[in-house]
Design a protein around this motif. Structure first.
Motif: not given
Ligand code: NAD
Length: 529
Positions: A178-179, A205-206, A242-243, A256, A258-259, A265-266, A286-287, A289, A419, A445
């Motif tokens: 999940i990018p 899942k882009p 996604g879920d 994953f 993203g935010s 949540r993931v 990876e989330m 910064g 962001f 980060l």
């Protein structure tokens, strides 16, 4: 394959032949905009009739592609298919999997500008930013191919008399990849490549903001000879499908990026064991910064100002590594604010297809609103606008590069990830204070320090708590293999993408210990009767 990994060189667009090649690629991709794309599960092209539009952020009425959205049932089927395919893919020898990545890298190199052009249209990257993204994607494939061969080689174990022992790395199973949209080729390709080269199968899942470039990559995988079902392409709403993929009992791991909110949540959902599930799911997340550059009183102010502005506004500030806080020693505060403001004013905001543009539109309407709200909040909380502040959402989601000075430590725009192209400038009493402010965040980060004093740089090495620390250089632009990338605290699991530890996250080690019988020992020694 050359033994040593080398980073893919960036393109020099000041050379006319390179600029002409990019213009041709932009024209070619223009003729392909607006097409429809299916889901691909086990090689089967599926159209659901319910589509999502990927649009050009710099020209909001231009449709990049229409993507058939997965339903919950199809998302579940994608995991089941990946699970079946895993039973064969896991046995494909490591060197064949590695060779596949090298073929993908070669194809990407051939079509470099075309891939970059897709990103210019789909996420409004400027030419050099798109070129960097493509180069990084090539690097990930080249680097992970070599890394897989290293892991597939003999692994050192302590010798024990009477036993023959062996450790091998085997794949995990089905991965949900999940990018995010901000490195829509590099991060998407990097996580996918790492998963498949290690022998796993994938449901990709882009992001709904960048499915077109992901589809280009998916087709390259097929062209390079990836068997059907090893990667299953599934566009759709992150929240909806996604879920399903994260929760599925046959999903073995989630990769994953993203935010923080979605990452947590993931992580939480993956931790819940589902009926029939046989393993603890592994989550690589990876989330976000809230990256800071500290400018000490002894720094070269011109270099520091250039580094701050490049890190803050490259790709419109939409990098997880972007400098969103400049923390400046009070003794050099005023001249630094001035230098930052002067350089920011020179940034040319425009459409990304034009090579003269140095900053373009932000990703979508939601981001446009949120970023503008942060600018208002920054001013309301006592910040002083010293550059930018304006925006125009008419044709595209354009926001001026914005610098807000005199931001108080602890205030909203000093703490929350924006962001977007908004830099908060904070005055520190001294270097101690600067380090304290820099570390006073839930993220960890990237960070940078500008100083000519080795003792100060040493303190940063010891005390500045970030996964990627840069000294006397900007805090963006990590290179595969050179700067393995990943953050501390709420910035993620510190997976260090593009580093030697990364592939381990996609594998598990199996040890076999064989007691060597007397007969066998004699046979080995050549003394058997
Ligand atoms: P996001 O969290 O909104 O989305 C990331 C991905 O998660 C998308 O593919 C999205 O569709 C999907 N998603 C959304 N809801 C989901 C759910 N319930 N279950 C499963 N998947 C779901 O992030 P974004 O806006 O795409 O990317 C920007 C963020 O990514 C920023 O916070 C940035 O800092 C971070 N980022 C981090 C790194 C890093 O290496 N640390 C790199 C790039 C971006």
């Amino acid at each position: 394959m050359p033994i040593e990994f080398r980073n893919e060189p960036l393109t020099d667009f000041s050379k006319e032949e390179n600029a002409a090649a990019m213009r041709a690629a932009i024209e070619k991709v223009r003729t392909r905009l607006g097409k429809e794309y299916p889901l691909v599960i086990g090689g089967e092209r599926i159209k659901t009739g319910d589509t999502l539009d990927s649009i050009n952020p710099a020209n909001r009425t231009e449709i990049i592609g229409k993507f058939h959205k997965a339903t919950k049932e199809l998302a579940s089927r994608a995991v089941d298919t990946a699970y079946q395919t895993f039973q064969s893919w896991r046995h494909v020898p490591a060197n064949e999997r590695a060779k596949l990545l090298l073929r993908v890298a070669a194809l990407m190199r051939e079509r470099k500008h075309e891939l970059s052009a897709w990103m210019i249209y789909e996420v409004a990257k400027t030419w050099p930013e798109a070129d960097g993204d493509t180069a990084e994607a090539i690097d990930f494939c080249e680097f992970y191919a070599r890394e897989m061969l290293r892991y597939a080689g003999e692994q050192p174990l302590v010798k024990l008399t009477g036993e023959q022992n062996h450790l091998e790395y085997i794949p995990l199973g089905v991965g949900a990849v999940i990018p995010p949209w901000n490195f829509p080729l590099a991060i998407m390709a990097g996580m996918t490549a790492a998963a498949i080269v290690t022998g796993n199968t994938v449901v990709l899942k882009p992001s709904s903001d960048s499915p077109a470039i992901a589809y280009q990559f998916f087709e390259l995988l097929e062209e390079a000879g990836l068997p059907p079902g090893v990667v299953n392409f599934m566009a759709g709403s992150g929240a909806e499908v996604g879920d399903v993929v994260v929760d599925h009992p046959k999903t073995r791991f989630v990769a994953f990026t993203g935010s923080k909110e979605v990452g947590l949540r993931v992580n939480e959902r993956a931790a819940k064991t589902q009926p029939g599930q046989l393993w603890i799911k592994r989550v690589v997340a990876e989330m976000g910064g809230k990256d800071a550059i500290i400018v000490a009183d002894d720094a070269d102010l011109d270099e520091a100002a250039t580094g701050v502005v490049q890190s803050a506004f490259g790709f419109q500030g939409q990098k997880c590594s972007a400098c969103s806080r400049a923390i400046i020693d009070a003794r050099v505060y005023d001249p630094m604010v001035q230098k930052i403001a002067e350089r920011t004013a020179k940034i040319k905001v425009g459409v990304p297809t034009d090579n003269a543009t140095t900053m373009s539109a932000v990703i979508n309407e939601k981001a446009f609103k949120t970023i503008n709200d942060y600018v208002e909040k920054g001013k309301a909380e006592g910040g002083r606008l010293v550059a930018g502040g304006g925006s125009d959402g008419e044709q595209g989601f354009f926001i001026e590069p914005t610098v807000i000075a005199d931001v108080k430590p602890g205030s909203t725009i000093e703490q929350e990830e924006i962001f977007g192209p908004v830099l908060a400038v904070i005055k520190a009493n001294d270097y101690d204070d600067a380090l304290r402010i820099a570390n006073d965040t839930q993220f960890g980060l990237t960070g940078a320090v500008y100083s000519i004093d080795e003792a100060k740089l040493d303190r940063a090495r010891n005390e500045f708590h970030v996964g990627n620390l840069y000294l006397n250089r900007k805090c963006t632009g990590a290179l595969v293999g050179v700067h393995p990338f990943g953050g501390f605290n709420m910035s993620g699991t510190d997976s260090k993408a593009g580093g030697r530890d990364y592939l381990l996250l996609f594998m598990q080690a199996k040890v076999s210990a064989e007691k060597v019988s007397a007969t066998r020992k004699r046979a080995e020694a050549g003394t058997a009767i």
